[in-house]
Design a protein around this motif. Structure first.
Motif, PDB file in Angstrom:
ATOM      1  N   VAL A 241       0.859  -1.167   0.000  1.00 38.99           N
ATOM      2  CA  VAL A 241       0.000   0.000   0.000  1.00 38.99           C
ATOM      3  C   VAL A 241       0.899   1.222   0.000  1.00 38.99           C
ATOM      4  CG1 VAL A 241      -1.684   1.308   1.357  1.00 38.99           C
ATOM      5  CG2 VAL A 241      -1.873  -1.171   1.224  1.00 38.99           C
ATOM      6  N   TRP A 242       0.583   2.182  -0.846  1.00 41.69           N
ATOM      7  CA  TRP A 242       1.336   3.439  -0.919  1.00 41.69           C
ATOM      8  C   TRP A 242       0.346   4.585  -0.946  1.00 41.69           C
ATOM      9  CZ3 TRP A 242       6.003   5.701  -0.751  1.00 41.69           C
ATOM     10  CH2 TRP A 242       6.128   6.982  -1.289  1.00 41.69           C
ATOM     11  N   ILE A 243       0.592   5.630  -0.114  1.00 40.19           N
ATOM     12  CA  ILE A 243      -0.168   6.874  -0.221  1.00 40.19           C
ATOM     13  C   ILE A 243       0.824   8.028  -0.241  1.00 40.19           C
ATOM     14  CG2 ILE A 243      -2.284   5.993   0.832  1.00 40.19           C
ATOM     15  CD1 ILE A 243      -1.471   7.544   3.397  1.00 40.19           C
ATOM     16  N   GLY A 244       0.487   9.050  -0.979  1.00 43.72           N
ATOM     17  CA  GLY A 244       1.331  10.233  -1.093  1.00 43.72           C
ATOM     18  C   GLY A 244       1.234  10.799  -2.493  1.00 43.72           C
ATOM     19  N   ARG A 245       1.268  12.105  -2.590  1.00 44.84           N
ATOM     20  CA  ARG A 245       1.189  12.761  -3.896  1.00 44.84           C
ATOM     21  C   ARG A 245       2.513  12.759  -4.631  1.00 44.84           C
ATOM     22  NH1 ARG A 245      -1.174  17.850  -1.260  1.00 44.84           N
ATOM     23  NH2 ARG A 245      -2.561  16.720   0.115  1.00 44.84           N
ATOM     24  N   ASN A 246       3.596  12.721  -3.904  1.00 44.78           N
ATOM     25  CA  ASN A 246       4.933  12.736  -4.480  1.00 44.78           C
ATOM     26  C   ASN A 246       5.426  11.295  -4.580  1.00 44.78           C
ATOM     27  OD1 ASN A 246       7.768  12.778  -4.734  1.00 44.78           O
ATOM     28  ND2 ASN A 246       7.964  14.684  -3.605  1.00 44.78           N
ATOM     29  N   PRO A 247       5.851  10.811  -5.746  1.00 41.45           N
ATOM     30  CA  PRO A 247       6.286   9.415  -5.867  1.00 41.45           C
ATOM     31  C   PRO A 247       7.543   9.095  -5.056  1.00 41.45           C
ATOM     32  CG  PRO A 247       6.603  10.587  -7.945  1.00 41.45           C
ATOM     33  CD  PRO A 247       5.882  11.524  -7.023  1.00 41.45           C
ATOM     34  N   SER A 248       8.224  10.135  -4.566  1.00 44.17           N
ATOM     35  CA  SER A 248       9.438   9.921  -3.780  1.00 44.17           C
ATOM     36  C   SER A 248       9.235  10.143  -2.282  1.00 44.17           C
ATOM     37  CB  SER A 248      10.545  10.873  -4.255  1.00 44.17           C
ATOM     38  OG  SER A 248      10.821  10.648  -5.612  1.00 44.17           O
TER      39      SER A 248
END
Length: 188
Positions: A1-8
């Protein structure tokens, strides 16, 4: 699971040893870097993964409740539907609590206790909130002798606390000294 607007830059939850994470349907992106995650596997449970970012998210200690307490309200049904874990960088400690301030860590700890969820570290080491002997953050200069704080937590269902087989806090040398982070993990 990944959340965040910036891919880094974001929050990730990885599953292994037969555990599979899945972002809950009622995830709210307005609570930046807080993810309700269904965990399926040998023991099914819910996880509220947290990277609180109290101040970089514009929260002031006095005027507003912090992102964790907002998430505890928003995800109350999620946290009570099955055994729940709350874990991550809460970016807080009771040593910074002030009377009358809405973003006090002690209020979040009390709210979690009301949900039947307790800090694994504090129960295991029999240390009070604010009296932690093992830091999780080596702040600013990432030096062992610099400012240190305990701001990373794993809260477990109270019924699981007695079954903790081991609990450790990562070493400065392995994490900060090696250049990976200014934080060390809490491993339960």
């Amino acid at each position: 699971v990944w959340i965040g607007r910036n891919p880094s830059k974001g929050l990730a939850v990885f599953g292994f040893n037969g555990y599979r994470p899945r972002l809950a349907e009622d995830y709210s992106p307005r609570l930046r870097y807080i993810a309700p995650v269904h965990i399926s596997g040998p023991v099914d449970c819910h996880l509220l993964a947290v990277w609180a970012q109290n101040f970089s998210g514009g929260v002031t200690r006095k005027a507003q409740i912090g992102p964790l307490r907002r998430a505890l309200s928003r995800y109350r049904d999620f946290l009570t539907a099955r055994p729940a874990i709350v874990a991550g960088d809460l970016n807080h400690n009771v040593i910074w609590d002030k009377p009358g301030w809405r973003n006090n860590h002690g209020a979040a700890v009390a709210r979690l206790a009301g949900l039947g969820i307790e800090s694994a570290y504090h129960a295991f080491h029999r240390e009070a909130q604010g009296e932690e002997s093992r830091p999780t953050l080596y702040w600013r200069d990432r030096r062992k002798d610099g400012p240190t704080y305990h701001i990373d937590y794993v809260f477990l269902p109270q019924s699981w606390i007695a079954r903790i087989g081991a609990l450790s806090v990562g070493s400065f040398e392995d994490w900060c000294g090696a250049g990976f982070s200014d934080h060390v993990p809490v491993i339960v």
